[in-house]
Design a protein around this motif. Structure first.
Motif, PDB file in Angstrom:
ATOM      1  N   ASN A  18      92.793   4.539  15.851  1.00 31.00           N
ATOM      2  CA  ASN A  18      93.043   3.338  15.058  1.00 31.00           C
ATOM      3  C   ASN A  18      91.810   2.461  14.916  1.00 31.00           C
ATOM      4  OD1 ASN A  18      95.738   4.074  14.747  1.00 31.00           O
ATOM      5  ND2 ASN A  18      96.305   3.110  16.699  1.00 31.00           N
ATOM      6  N   LYS A  19      90.813   2.760  15.713  1.00 29.67           N
ATOM      7  CA  LYS A  19      89.599   1.956  15.661  1.00 29.67           C
ATOM      8  C   LYS A  19      88.744   2.351  14.455  1.00 29.67           C
ATOM      9  CE  LYS A  19      89.292   1.204  20.658  1.00 29.67           C
ATOM     10  NZ  LYS A  19      88.491   1.420  21.865  1.00 29.67           N
ATOM     11  N   GLU A  20      87.752   1.547  14.172  1.00 29.27           N
ATOM     12  CA  GLU A  20      86.853   1.799  13.053  1.00 29.27           C
ATOM     13  C   GLU A  20      86.048   3.066  13.303  1.00 29.27           C
ATOM     14  OE1 GLU A  20      83.362  -0.499  10.533  1.00 29.27           O
ATOM     15  OE2 GLU A  20      84.227  -1.394  12.341  1.00 29.27           O
ATOM     16  N   GLU A  21      85.907   3.863  12.270  1.00 26.22           N
ATOM     17  CA  GLU A  21      85.185   5.122  12.399  1.00 26.22           C
ATOM     18  C   GLU A  21      83.715   4.852  12.683  1.00 26.22           C
ATOM     19  OE1 GLU A  21      84.522   9.271   9.878  1.00 26.22           O
ATOM     20  OE2 GLU A  21      85.689   7.601   9.055  1.00 26.22           O
ATOM     21  N   GLU A  22      83.171   5.627  13.640  1.00 29.76           N
ATOM     22  CA  GLU A  22      81.778   5.433  14.029  1.00 29.76           C
ATOM     23  C   GLU A  22      80.855   6.257  13.152  1.00 29.76           C
ATOM     24  OE1 GLU A  22      81.316   6.279  18.115  1.00 29.76           O
ATOM     25  OE2 GLU A  22      82.740   4.750  18.799  1.00 29.76           O
ATOM     26  N   GLU A  23      79.594   5.844  13.125  1.00 32.41           N
ATOM     27  CA  GLU A  23      78.603   6.534  12.302  1.00 32.41           C
ATOM     28  C   GLU A  23      78.330   7.929  12.847  1.00 32.41           C
ATOM     29  OE1 GLU A  23      73.888   6.182  11.066  1.00 32.41           O
ATOM     30  OE2 GLU A  23      74.869   4.565  12.202  1.00 32.41           O
ATOM     31  N   GLU A  24      78.201   8.899  11.933  1.00 27.48           N
ATOM     32  CA  GLU A  24      77.832  10.261  12.325  1.00 27.48           C
ATOM     33  C   GLU A  24      76.378  10.283  12.782  1.00 27.48           C
ATOM     34  OE1 GLU A  24      78.538  12.768   9.019  1.00 27.48           O
ATOM     35  OE2 GLU A  24      80.693  12.871   9.341  1.00 27.48           O
ATOM     36  N   ARG A 349      69.916  16.315  13.862  1.00 31.74           N
ATOM     37  CA  ARG A 349      70.164  14.888  13.760  1.00 31.74           C
ATOM     38  C   ARG A 349      70.228  14.507  12.274  1.00 31.74           C
ATOM     39  NH1 ARG A 349      71.642  11.750  17.974  1.00 31.74           N
ATOM     40  NH2 ARG A 349      69.890  12.483  19.258  1.00 31.74           N
ATOM     41  N   CYS A 350      71.152  13.676  11.924  1.00 34.38           N
ATOM     42  CA  CYS A 350      71.252  13.228  10.527  1.00 34.38           C
ATOM     43  C   CYS A 350      69.940  12.563  10.111  1.00 34.38           C
ATOM     44  CB  CYS A 350      72.397  12.234  10.370  1.00 34.38           C
ATOM     45  SG  CYS A 350      74.028  12.983  10.499  1.00 34.38           S
ATOM     46  N   ASP A 351      69.415  12.968   8.953  1.00 33.36           N
ATOM     47  CA  ASP A 351      68.196  12.314   8.485  1.00 33.36           C
ATOM     48  C   ASP A 351      68.539  10.942   7.901  1.00 33.36           C
ATOM     49  OD1 ASP A 351      69.135  12.647   5.878  1.00 33.36           O
ATOM     50  OD2 ASP A 351      68.014  14.498   5.573  1.00 33.36           O
ATOM     51  N   ILE A 352      67.512  10.224   7.539  1.00 31.26           N
ATOM     52  CA  ILE A 352      67.705   8.830   7.148  1.00 31.26           C
ATOM     53  C   ILE A 352      68.560   8.708   5.892  1.00 31.26           C
ATOM     54  CG2 ILE A 352      65.505   8.824   5.906  1.00 31.26           C
ATOM     55  CD1 ILE A 352      67.204   5.882   7.729  1.00 31.26           C
ATOM     56  N   GLU A 353      68.370   9.608   4.929  1.00 35.90           N
ATOM     57  CA  GLU A 353      69.163   9.533   3.702  1.00 35.90           C
ATOM     58  C   GLU A 353      70.630   9.834   3.974  1.00 35.90           C
ATOM     59  OE1 GLU A 353      67.581  11.794   0.528  1.00 35.90           O
ATOM     60  OE2 GLU A 353      65.666  10.709   0.480  1.00 35.90           O
ATOM     61  N   GLU A 354      70.881  10.818   4.845  1.00 38.29           N
ATOM     62  CA  GLU A 354      72.278  11.130   5.191  1.00 38.29           C
ATOM     63  C   GLU A 354      72.935   9.972   5.934  1.00 38.29           C
ATOM     64  OE1 GLU A 354      71.640  15.951   5.656  1.00 38.29           O
ATOM     65  OE2 GLU A 354      71.394  14.619   7.367  1.00 38.29           O
ATOM     66  N   ARG A 355      72.177   9.364   6.830  1.00 39.62           N
ATOM     67  CA  ARG A 355      72.724   8.204   7.532  1.00 39.62           C
ATOM     68  C   ARG A 355      73.042   7.081   6.552  1.00 39.62           C
ATOM     69  NH1 ARG A 355      69.118   6.039  12.139  1.00 39.62           N
ATOM     70  NH2 ARG A 355      70.950   4.684  12.336  1.00 39.62           N
ATOM     71  N   LEU A 356      72.133   6.852   5.616  1.00 41.53           N
ATOM     72  CA  LEU A 356      72.349   5.790   4.637  1.00 41.53           C
ATOM     73  C   LEU A 356      73.562   6.090   3.761  1.00 41.53           C
ATOM     74  CD1 LEU A 356      68.670   5.035   3.549  1.00 41.53           C
ATOM     75  CD2 LEU A 356      70.130   3.638   4.993  1.00 41.53           C
ATOM     76  N   LEU A 360      76.860   3.765   3.483  1.00 44.31           N
ATOM     77  CA  LEU A 360      77.288   3.216   2.206  1.00 44.31           C
ATOM     78  C   LEU A 360      78.715   3.647   1.870  1.00 44.31           C
ATOM     79  CD1 LEU A 360      74.022   3.676   0.112  1.00 44.31           C
ATOM     80  CD2 LEU A 360      74.924   1.550   1.049  1.00 44.31           C
ATOM     81  N   GLU A 361      79.046   4.905   2.165  1.00 38.91           N
ATOM     82  CA  GLU A 361      80.407   5.379   1.915  1.00 38.91           C
ATOM     83  C   GLU A 361      81.439   4.593   2.716  1.00 38.91           C
ATOM     84  OE1 GLU A 361      80.479   9.500   2.779  1.00 38.91           O
ATOM     85  OE2 GLU A 361      79.208  10.058   1.068  1.00 38.91           O
ATOM     86  N   TYR A 365      77.201  -1.959   4.631  1.00 35.08           N
ATOM     87  CA  TYR A 365      76.001  -2.267   3.849  1.00 35.08           C
ATOM     88  C   TYR A 365      74.925  -2.951   4.678  1.00 35.08           C
ATOM     89  CZ  TYR A 365      79.059  -1.169  -0.070  1.00 35.08           C
ATOM     90  OH  TYR A 365      79.903  -0.539  -0.931  1.00 35.08           O
ATOM     91  N   GLU A 366      75.325  -3.840   5.542  1.00 37.52           N
ATOM     92  CA  GLU A 366      74.335  -4.561   6.344  1.00 37.52           C
ATOM     93  C   GLU A 366      73.550  -3.601   7.228  1.00 37.52           C
ATOM     94  OE1 GLU A 366      73.997  -8.361   9.438  1.00 37.52           O
ATOM     95  OE2 GLU A 366      75.966  -7.648   8.766  1.00 37.52           O
TER      96      GLU A 366
END
Length: 888
Positions: A18-24, A349-356, A360-361, A365-366
């Motif tokens: 139920n918590k907010e999904e964390e970044e991959e 490791r996710c590259d910078i564009e994938e992380r971005l 964004l998805e 945004y911050e």
């Protein structure tokens, strides 16, 4: 064509879901996607092992085949070196050769980059692992090492001439060898009893570490070795992790190699199906039970869990822990691969564009913007702006206009097009007030229409903010004329302090000085002195008739300005407007007088007298002494009126002094003297006044008035000095009048008289001495010789005086006239001949010259400049030089 694997978040409980999904953090890529035609490899066969190189990936199968493919699953080569399951693959550092071993007891080395024939080594037992020399393609030794069920670790080495190879047993007798790994000069292997490391340079075993955990009968697990670098070995088996570090000895010891190994480790809560280094961490493949997806654990070298991810691999229904592999290319710690019988997954490791993209998805945004700013040098130039604009849009959608405005400054920077875009977005949302202070006014400079629209909108919605912006923004970035019209109309319909101040600023910027100053003075807003100092002459037409309005702002500054600008604003104009403010009028007139008395026109003298008599009588006398064209009668009348009204003794005293001055100028000396004696009782001043007038009647009047009062008698005796005969005063004193300090006064009179006599005697002596000295100097001057030259002529006869044509005397005067002595005598023939003429060259007659000469000889007191003369009796000179034309 690769597709990212979709996978659930690692092991979430119901609450966590139920918590907010964390970044991959990791990117999973299926090497052979389901829609790839190479997927057929897994249809009729299954993967048994793999080996990774920087250029490609090698896959071994249950049917003894080897597939060489790129990281997108495209197969470039295939071999069939074995008849049954391939247990291990090994690739050299250049990627030119690959070694494989199988249950069929064979070790085969195939060339990947050429058509060389495969090299086979046949054993009578199952071969579990093989490791090719990393420098296989570069060296002539062509070594390879393998081990298996026989318990022997065998290395093939070249013979003496290098024409063939032979097998050398490096180790045996401890049971089956499970894994062999070769890195640099070090070979590591593991069996059920220990972990060993062999140095190929010294041909010595450098360390042996016992196994911490042995498999139970019902347990199935594999041993795993992986080199993290040239000196670090990672070992995983069962639930145990051991890490070895090869170090150099501090000092060499006989019989021992120069290096040794140190091991440490930890226990896990899961069965290890694979292990390798990943960045500065360890990647461990955890087996959860038969038929279940394995988990990927990222831990540090102290077994602190950093990440846990469940891996949905294909075809795991019948797999146990030995069916999974985890491998990486030696030297590459940035990625690794996971193998199951029916699937291959690459992990990095996710590259910078994938992380971005992920951020964004998920509308983070911050965090996306912060991440992009941290890695700006690795991104395209427009990525940062794109993310920033998305964030601004999101903030405006959520009505967080304050943050959106703040962000515009950092995102848009110097892009004028983007500034105009977002300005109109805020205008459309009616929230321009949040952005207005961030709008650039230079670098970049926007179109004037943009600034005008912002100002007009602010004028209608927030007048106070409009005033602030007018004060802050440079006036050349918008059309001032149009804006002034708008403000005037708005102010006319609804007057407001903010609009007044804004209009003053606009008038000033547009150099409408008269309007600006007039508005300042009428509204009492703004600073007129600042405007006057800036515009100067343009403001004086307005000030000239608004003196009181100007003074109401700041009396001191206004008066100082008026005093300094009498050339453009005459004192007559100022004084007329200040008539209703007499005290301020006095201050103005006084400042004029102190600066320069001539600045006060004669027409204002009477006004100045009245003001001084009322507010500062101390300066009245000083003004009267310096005033020009003073009306004495009117001045006298004013002073007499104020003398009657004034109660203050000190002020009255100053008025009396002024009256004395006026009366003396009018010739009414007796009235002036009466004021000094009766009203001021200043006998000393009265004496000086009488002495200055030099009138005997005034002296008599002074004595008469002074002897009427014993106090004035005392003062008269004290100050009379040598001005008059003291005896005359004493005789006039009435009898039996008691005079205070009479004895001291008489003593002083006598003392002053003696002093005066002594001074006279001294002066006479000095005068006599000076007369004697001056007479002596006169006589000595008259005796000094006088130069007579050859061209000096007699003023009577006109002949040269020297040398004379005949022996005679010459007379020379101090006025430079020269005469022959005979020409000065009346009875001489020369005198007779010249006296009848017009005189000599200088115009003197012989008779008059003779008279002067006779007076000088007699010592008469004549003009020393022209009457002193010297006589010269000439005698002939027998040897006179022709050039000698001067005589004394």
């Amino acid at each position: 064509s690769n597709k990212s694997m979709s996978h659930p978040h690692p092991s979430k409980s119901t609450d966590e879901e139920n918590k907010e999904e964390e970044e991959e953090e990791l990117k999973y890529i299926r090497v052979i996607p389901k829609d790839n035609q190479n997927r057929l490899v897994f249809v009729n066969d299954a993967a048994s092992c793999m080996c990774v190189h920087t250029k490609f990936l090698a896959l071994g199968t249950l049917h003894g085949k080897i597939y060489i493919m790129d990281f997108h699953g495209h197969v470039s080569q295939s071999f069939s070196p074995h008849s049954t399951i391939i247990n291990e693959l090994s690739i050299d550092a250049t990627g030119d050769f690959i070694a494989s071993c199988s249950t069929d007891g064979k070790v085969v080395i195939n060339s990947i980059s050429s058509n060389l024939e495969p090299i086979e080594f046949i054993s009578s037992s199952i071969i579990n692992s093989v490791a090719i020399d990393p420098e296989y393609s570069r060296k002539n030794t062509k070594r390879c090492v393998w081990g298996g069920k026989s318990g022997q670790l065998i290395m093939n080495i070249p013979t003496f001439l290098g024409l063939s190879t032979k097998n050398q047993i490096l180790h045996s007798g401890e049971g089956p060898i499970s894994v062999v790994k070769w890195r640099g000069s070090l070979i590591a292997w593991i069996n059920d009893k220990s972990i060993k490391i062999f140095d190929t340079i010294s041909n010595q075993r450098i360390t042996t570490i016992e196994i911490k955990e042995t498999p139970q009968p019902d347990m199935i697990f594999r041993y795993h070795l992986s080199w993290a670098d040239d000196h670090t070995l990672i070992v995983g088996y069962g639930s145990t992790v051991q890490i070895g570090r090869v170090k150099e000895r501090a000092s060499s010891q006989p019989g021992l190699p120069n290096v040794y190994g140190e091991f440490w480790g930890f226990k896990t809560e899961y069965t290890i199906s694979g292990i390798c280094p990943f960045e500065t961490q360890l990647a461990i493949l955890a087996y959860n039970g038969k038929g279940q997806n394995p988990e990927l654990w990222l831990v540090n070298y102290e077994n602190v869990d950093l990440l846990i991810e469940e891996l949905p691999l294909e075809g795991v229904e019948k797999c146990d822990s030995s069916h999974f592999r985890l491998d990486h290319y030696l030297g590459d710690k940035e990625s690794f691969f996971i193998l199951s019988p029916k699937d291959i997954v690459g992990v990095r490791r996710c590259d910078i564009e994938e992380r971005l993209n992920w951020l964004l998805e998920h509308k983070k945004y911050e965090q996306a913007l912060k991440t992009a700013q941290e890695h700006e040098k690795y991104l395209k130039s427009d990525i940062l702006v794109e993310i920033g604009e998305k964030y601004i849009t999101y903030l405006m959608e959520t009505k967080d206009y304050v943050e959106a405005a703040k962000l515009c400054t950092h995102v848009v920077k110097r892009d004028s097009t983007l500034w105009q875009k977002w300005i109109f977005e805020f205008l459309h949302a009616r929230q321009i007030k949040h952005l207005i202070h961030s709008i650039p006014t230079s670098n970049p400079l926007l179109e004037k229409s943009v600034y005008r629209t912002v100002l007009e909108t602010t004028l209608k919605n927030d007048r106070e903010e409009f005033k602030k912006i007018i004060e802050l923004w440079p006036s050349n970035i918008y059309n001032r004329e149009e804006l002034i019209k708008h403000v005037e109309q708005e102010r006319m319909s609804n007057p407001d302090t903010n609009l007044t101040e804004a209009l003053i600023k606009l008038y000033t910027d547009e150099h409408l000085v008269e309007k600006a100053l007039d508005l300042i003075l009428r509204s009492k807003k703004g600073d007129p002195f600042k405007l006057i100092g800036k515009e100067g002459q343009l403001t004086f037409n307005v000030i000239r008739y608004k003196v009181l309005d100007l003074i109401s702002f700041d009396t001191e500054n206004a008066l100082q300005l008026l005093v300094n600008k009498t050339d453009v604003i005459s004192p007559d104009i100022v004084q007329k407007q200040l008539e209703t403010k007499p005290e301020i009028n006095y201050q103005y007139m006084h400042k004029l007088f102190m600066k320069d008395p001539t600045l006060i026109p004669p027409s204002l003298n009477t006004v100045q007298v009245k003001l001084y008599a009322e507010y500062n009588p101390e300066f009245l006398l000083q003004f009267l002494r310096q005033a020009i064209k003073l009306d004495l009668k009117e001045t006298l009348k004013i002073c007499q009126e104020f003398e009657k009204k004034t109660v203050d003794p000190e002020k009255k005293e100053h008025i009396y002094k002024a009256l004395v001055h006026i009366l003396s100028f009018m010739g009414q000396n007796k009235d002036a003297l009466l004021l000094l004696v009766k009203n001021l009782k200043d006998i000393k001043e009265a004496i000086e006044f009488v002495q200055m007038q030099n009138d005997e009647e005034l002296w008599e009047e002074l004595i008469v008035q002074s002897t009427k009062n014993k106090e004035t008698i005392s003062q008269l005796l004290e100050h009379v000095g040598s001005h008059m005969d003291p005896v005359k005063i004493i005789k006039r004193i009435p009898e039996k009048v008691e005079i205070s300090g009479l004895r001291d006064r008489l003593i002083k009179i006598i003392s002053d008289f003696n002093l005066q006599m002594s001074l006279r005697e001294g002066c006479n002596m000095i005068l006599q001495s000076d007369c004697v000295a001056l007479i002596d100097r006169l006589i000595r001057g008259q005796k000094i010789g006088h130069l007579v030259e050859g061209f000096t002529f007699c003023s009577t006869c006109g002949n040269t005086v020297v040398p004379p044509s005949e022996p005679t005397a010459a007379v020379i005067f101090f006025c430079n006239h020269a005469y022959h002595l005979k020409c000065l005598r009346p009875n001489s023939s020369a005198a007779s001949s010249t006296s009848s003429g017009a005189g000599g060259p200088a115009g003197h007659s012989a008779n008059s010259a003779m008279t002067n000469s006779s007076r000088a000889a007699g010592g008469s007191s004549l003009n020393p400049k022209s009457l002193s003369a010297s006589s010269y009796q000439s005698t002939p000179e027998p040897q006179k030089s022709p050039s000698d034309d001067r005589l004394w």
